[in-house]
Design a protein around this motif. Structure first.
Motif, PDB file in Angstrom:
ATOM      1  N   LEU A 190       0.762  -1.093   0.051  1.00  0.00           N
ATOM      2  CA  LEU A 190      -0.015  -0.098   0.045  1.00  0.00           C
ATOM      3  C   LEU A 190       0.858   1.126   0.031  1.00  0.00           C
ATOM      4  O   LEU A 190       1.663   1.456   0.847  1.00  0.00           O
ATOM      5  CB  LEU A 190      -1.023  -0.017   1.261  1.00  0.00           C
ATOM      6  N   ILE A 191       0.860   2.107  -1.078  1.00  0.00           N
ATOM      7  CA  ILE A 191       1.556   3.293  -1.204  1.00  0.00           C
ATOM      8  C   ILE A 191       0.833   4.270  -0.934  1.00  0.00           C
ATOM      9  O   ILE A 191      -0.125   4.778  -1.291  1.00  0.00           O
ATOM     10  CB  ILE A 191       2.333   3.256  -2.855  1.00  0.00           C
ATOM     11  N   VAL A 192       1.307   5.184   0.205  1.00  0.00           N
ATOM     12  CA  VAL A 192       0.550   6.290   0.765  1.00  0.00           C
ATOM     13  C   VAL A 192       1.320   7.413   0.557  1.00  0.00           C
ATOM     14  O   VAL A 192       2.625   7.719   0.676  1.00  0.00           O
ATOM     15  CB  VAL A 192       0.281   6.353   2.375  1.00  0.00           C
ATOM     16  N   THR A 193       0.590   8.643  -0.347  1.00  0.00           N
ATOM     17  CA  THR A 193       1.353   9.924  -0.719  1.00  0.00           C
ATOM     18  C   THR A 193       0.280  10.847  -0.171  1.00  0.00           C
ATOM     19  O   THR A 193      -0.951  11.060   0.054  1.00  0.00           O
ATOM     20  CB  THR A 193       1.631  10.002  -2.201  1.00  0.00           C
ATOM     21  N   GLY A 194       1.233  12.263   0.118  1.00  0.00           N
ATOM     22  CA  GLY A 194       0.456  13.264   0.577  1.00  0.00           C
ATOM     23  C   GLY A 194       1.178  14.355   0.844  1.00  0.00           C
ATOM     24  O   GLY A 194       2.472  14.436   0.381  1.00  0.00           O
ATOM     25  N   SER A 195       0.742  15.712   0.994  1.00  0.00           N
ATOM     26  CA  SER A 195       1.535  16.896   1.221  1.00  0.00           C
ATOM     27  C   SER A 195       1.063  17.491   2.473  1.00  0.00           C
ATOM     28  O   SER A 195      -0.085  17.488   2.891  1.00  0.00           O
ATOM     29  CB  SER A 195       1.061  17.795  -0.342  1.00  0.00           C
TER      30      SER A 195
END
Length: 500
Positions: A229-234
Motif C-alpha cells: 500500500l503506497i501512501v502519498t500526501g502533502s
C-alpha cells in the motif's frame, strides 16, 4: 521497513523573451493558442497578438503583450487544449512593465502535436489571496504531467500548488505538490508529476496559500502497488521553521493496527513538502489514518502495529520525540503460543529534538505475542501521549497532568479556575467547590455528577475526584459554564479553549 520520504516540491520554467521589456519567468510548462490582433485589456494589460506552431515536437507559442496603463506587475498565461477541449498544459509569467511597454515572449508546450487549440490571456489584478488561473494535465512516458498557473496576492510570500490524482471510482490514489516564494502580484507556473498513470483517470489542481499558524495535512491518497500500500500526501508547515513529521497508521477491518510508517524533516516557514510511506500489509489494510507530528514537548508513542509476515511477528512503532534530543529505549518481552516467556531484550535509538521515526522489530517464528515498554533518557517510562491544554493559544502546565475519565478530561481544580479568571473556593467539610465569574455561579461536589450553575442543576459526564491528592474537575463543563469555547483535537490529544 523503509522509512517514508519527506520531499520538497519543485517548479520548472522555460519561457524565452524575444524582444521588448520581458517578464521575469517564475516557472513554466505552457500551452497557448492564436488570438485576434486586438484583445480586451484587463487592468490595461493586453495580448496584442499570438501565434503557435509545431517545432521539434513541441508546440511553440509566441505572444506580444502590452501594458497600456501605469507601470505595474503585468502577467499573462497560456493554455493548450486537445481536440476534446481538455486542458493539457498551462503556463504563466509576469514582470514589471512600464507604461505603454510591449514585450514578445516565446513558450514551448511539451504536449506538442496533442495541442489543437491555444489561448493566451492576461492575468488580471491580484486579489487578497493567491489564486489558480489555469491548470492542465496529460500522460507521457508513463507519468501524468500536471501544470498550473498561480497568481500571488499583492503581498510577497510562499505559495504552493497541490495536485491530486483520482481513479475511476473517485478515490485519491496519489498526491503531490510544489511551492516557491512569489513576490506581490507575481504569476508563475508549477509543474509536477504523478506516477500512478495507469490508475489515474482525473486530476484536481488547487492553490495553497498560508491561512493559519499550524502544521496542516493538505491531502493524502493511497494505492496498491506490487502488493504494497503506497501512501502519498502533502503537508504545509506552520509560520516558523522546525521539524515536521507524518505517521501513517494502517488498520484491518476490525480496527486492529497492523502497520505503522513515518517520515519527518526540517521545514522552513510555510514550506510545503510531499511524503510517501509504504505499508507491506497491502490488501489486509482497510483503514488509514495520518497523524502530523513535530510539536510535542515530551516523547510520545503514537501507534503500534502488529502483523505476521512470512509466519513471523513484525511490530512497527511510530515514535515522536519531545523538544530535547535524547536516546529512546524499548524493552521487549516475547512469549510463545502458550504464553511462556522467551526472554527480554532492550534496544535504543538516538533521536533529535521533535524527530519522528519508525522502529521495526522482527521476531522469529516461536514468538506469538510481545509486551513493549519505552523509556526516555532519564529512565521515565513513555506511556500514551499526554493530554495537553491550551487556553487562548497558550499551553498550560499543571503539577498533576490532566486525565481522561469516561470520555471527560479532568484537570486540577484551582489552576483551571484561576486560568479562566474565575474565583475558586474549596469547602473541606462538604467536599465541594464554589466558583464565580461575573454573574456566573458554579458549584461542584466531589464524587457527584450533579453540579449547579446559577441555581440550576446540571448532570456531568464525570464527577470531580481526587487523583494523587489533587482535586480534579471536568474541564469541558467548567470552561463551557464560564462562557468559553471548547474544542478537542483527537490527533494531538489537546483541549483548545478560547475565552470570550
Amino acid at each position: 521497513m523503509n522509512k517514508g520520504r519527506l520531499e520538497l516540491g519543485r517548479w520548472n520554467k522555460h519561457i524565452v523573451k524575444l524582444w521588448g521589456a520581458g517578464f521575469l519567468a517564475l516557472s513554466l510548462t505552457l500551452g497557448s493558442v492564436q488570438m485576434p490582433a486586438s484583445a480586451e485589456a484587463t487592468q490595461n494589460v493586453t495580448i496584442l497578438e499570438s501565434s503557435h506552431e509545431l517545432v521539434n515536437g513541441k508546440m511553440r507559442v509566441t505572444a506580444d503583450i502590452r501594458n497600456g496603463g501605469t507601470g505595474a506587475e503585468a502577467g499573462f498565461y497560456v493554455v493548450g487544449y486537445d481536440a476534446n477541449g481538455q486542458a493539457l498544459e498551462a503556463v504563466g509569467d509576469s514582470e514589471y512593465m512600464m507604461s505603454d511597454e510591449i514585450g514578445t515572449y516565446e513558450v514551448d508546450l511539451d504536449s506538442g502535436s496533442s495541442v489543437k487549440r491555444v489561448e493566451v490571456l492576461p492575468a488580471g489584478p491580484a486579489g487578497d489571496q493567491a489564486r489558480l488561473l489555469a491548470s492542465g494535465y496529460y500522460t507521457s512516458n508513463g507519468v501524468v504531467n500536471v501544470s498550473g498557473v498561480v497568481q500571488n496576492s499583492t503581498v510577497g510570500h510562499n505559495v504552493g500548488m497541490l495536485a491530486v490524482g483520482y481513479d475511476a471510482s473517485g478515490k485519491a490514489v496519489e498526491v503531490t505538490s510544489a511551492d516557491s516564494y512569489f513576490g506581490g502580484s507575481d504569476v508563475g507556473t508549477f509543474v509536477v508529476e504523478l506516477k500512478a498513470a495507469k490508475l489515474i483517470k482525473s486530476v484536481k489542481v488547487s492553490v495553497v496559500d498560508p491561512v493559519e499558524d499550524a502544521v496542516k495535512l493538505l491531502q493524502s491518497g493511497s494505492r496498491l502497488e506490487n502488493g504494497k500500500l503506497i501512501v502519498t500526501g502533502s503537508i504545509q508547515n506552520r509560520n516558523k521553521g522546525g521539524q515536521a513529521g507524518v505517521i501513517v497508521v494502517g488498520s484491518n477491518a476490525g480496527g486492529k493496527v497492523l502497520e505503522v510508517n513515518t517520515t519527518s524533516g526540517y521545514l522552513s516557514s510555510n514550506e510545503i513538502a510531499n511524503f510517501q510511506a509504504e505499508l507491506e500489509g497491502g490488501k489486509a489494510i482497510s483503514d488509514l489514518k495520518v497523524f502530523l507530528t513535530g510539536n510535542s514537548q515530551t516523547p510520545k508513542i503514537i501507534a503500534e502495529g502488529r502483523t505476521t509476515i512470512n509466519n513471523k511477528l513484525v511490530v512497527t512503532i511510530g515514535v515522536e520525540n519531545g523538544d530535547v534530543s535524547q536516546r529512546i529505549t524499548v524493552k521487549s518481552t516475547a512469549y510463545d503460543a502458550k504464553g511462556r516467556s522467551l526472554g527480554t531484550d532492550t534496544d535504543s535509538m538516538f533521536m533529535t529534538a521533535n524527530e519522528t521515526t519508525t522502529l521495526r522489530i522482527d521476531y522469529d517464528t516461536r514468538v506469538k505475542s510481545v509486551k513493549l515498554k519505552y523509556y526516555d533518557q532519564s529512565g521515565r517510562e513513555i506511556g500514551e501521549a499526554p493530554i495537553r491544554i491550551k487556553i487562548n493559544g497558550q499551553l498550560q502546565s499543571y503539577a498533576q497532568s490532566p486525565v481522561m475519565v469516561g470520555g471527560s478530561v479532568l484537570v486540577p481544580m484551582r489552576p483551571i479556575f484561576e486560568s479562566l479568571d474565575a474565583s475558586v473556593k474549596w469547602d473541606q467539610k462538604t467536599q465541594s467547590v464554589s466558583s464565580s465569574k461575573g454573574s456566573t455561579q458554579i458549584k461542584l461536589k466531589m464524587g457527584s455528577k450533579q453540579a449547579v450553575v446559577n441555581g440550576k442543576t446540571v448532570t456531568l459526564d464525570s464527577a470531580p475526584r481526587m487523583v494523587k491528592g489533587t482535586t480534579m474537575v471536568p474541564l469541558r463543563f467548567v470552561a463551557s459554564a464560564l462562557g468559553c469555547e471548547v474544542k478537542w483535537d483527537g490527533n494531538e490529544k489537546m483541549v483548545l479553549i478560547t475565552t470570550k
